[in-house]
Design a protein around this motif. Sequence first.
Motif, mmCIF file in Angstrom:
data_model
loop_
_atom_site.group_PDB
_atom_site.id
_atom_site.type_symbol
_atom_site.label_atom_id
_atom_site.label_comp_id
_atom_site.label_asym_id
_atom_site.label_seq_id
_atom_site.Cartn_x
_atom_site.Cartn_y
_atom_site.Cartn_z
ATOM 1 N N LEU A 131 -4.346 7.677 7.577
ATOM 2 C CA LEU A 131 -3.938 6.303 7.864
ATOM 3 C C LEU A 131 -2.557 6.209 8.507
ATOM 4 O O LEU A 131 -2.121 5.112 8.872
ATOM 5 C CB LEU A 131 -3.957 5.473 6.575
ATOM 6 C CG LEU A 131 -5.303 5.337 5.870
ATOM 7 C CD1 LEU A 131 -5.143 4.602 4.546
ATOM 8 C CD2 LEU A 131 -6.325 4.644 6.764
ATOM 9 N N GLN A 164 -4.463 -3.283 -0.270
ATOM 10 C CA GLN A 164 -5.046 -4.010 0.867
ATOM 11 C C GLN A 164 -6.052 -3.148 1.633
ATOM 12 O O GLN A 164 -7.067 -3.642 2.090
ATOM 13 C CB GLN A 164 -3.934 -4.481 1.812
ATOM 14 C CG GLN A 164 -2.971 -5.464 1.168
ATOM 15 C CD GLN A 164 -3.671 -6.723 0.705
ATOM 16 O OE1 GLN A 164 -4.335 -7.392 1.470
ATOM 17 N NE2 GLN A 164 -3.533 -7.038 -0.580
ATOM 18 N N ASN A 165 -5.750 -1.855 1.767
ATOM 19 C CA ASN A 165 -6.618 -0.956 2.517
ATOM 20 C C ASN A 165 -7.844 -0.601 1.679
ATOM 21 O O ASN A 165 -7.714 -0.185 0.522
ATOM 22 C CB ASN A 165 -5.849 0.318 2.908
ATOM 23 C CG ASN A 165 -6.711 1.276 3.670
ATOM 24 O OD1 ASN A 165 -7.465 2.036 3.078
ATOM 25 N ND2 ASN A 165 -6.610 1.239 4.988
ATOM 26 N N LYS A 166 -9.030 -0.753 2.263
ATOM 27 C CA LYS A 166 -10.280 -0.517 1.531
ATOM 28 C C LYS A 166 -10.423 0.940 1.092
ATOM 29 O O LYS A 166 -10.930 1.204 -0.003
ATOM 30 C CB LYS A 166 -11.476 -0.940 2.378
ATOM 31 C CG LYS A 166 -11.587 -2.445 2.530
ATOM 32 C CD LYS A 166 -12.764 -2.841 3.378
ATOM 33 C CE LYS A 166 -12.756 -4.357 3.563
ATOM 34 N NZ LYS A 166 -13.813 -4.825 4.414
ATOM 35 N N ASP A 212 0.816 -1.209 0.000
ATOM 36 C CA ASP A 212 0.000 0.000 0.000
ATOM 37 C C ASP A 212 0.861 1.276 0.000
ATOM 38 O O ASP A 212 0.552 2.206 -0.744
ATOM 39 C CB ASP A 212 -0.977 0.000 1.176
ATOM 40 C CG ASP A 212 -2.179 -0.934 0.934
ATOM 41 O OD1 ASP A 212 -2.264 -1.555 -0.147
ATOM 42 O OD2 ASP A 212 -3.030 -1.027 1.839
#
Length: 173
Positions: free
Chosen positions: A83, A143-145, A28
Amino acid sequence: MLKRILGVTFIVASLGTASIAADAKPTDPQIAHIAYTAGQIDVTAAEQALKKSKNADVVEFAKTMERDHKAVNHQALALVKKLKVTPEDNAVSQSLSTQASKELTTLAALDGAAFDKAYIENEVTYHKSVNDALAKVLIPSAQNKELKSLLETGLTLFKEHQVHAEHLASMIK
């Protein structure tokens, strides 16, 4: 000749992205850096077009590229801050930057209709390459929505850019 150079430039960039898929999926933080770099490249190209072009359609297109890519990059920066992720420089980002620098130099040597034609052809090729990388490598690897969602939103917008660029390319002689 110039069209061949443009095509080869972004095929090389695409192959760099494809090699990530073959070796290992990008992380990511790497995806964030690649996406931001790709957006910034188009902002820089648009800024060059705004300085050089006198064609109203090309200028309007460049304004759209600058506005939209700055907006997506602004959203990307806000997301990585939220994030607490640090975008990670990588070989694909570096390859994109190197190739874009060469392309800007090539375009800088052109004026008038020759510049307009080369800029728009480059935008068609660039958006095809970036859209392909988003769809086939970056979005599936994310991977992170929230990152995945931002990339998907960007892809929808950048597909519109590609169609717009293709339409302009068919009009510019």
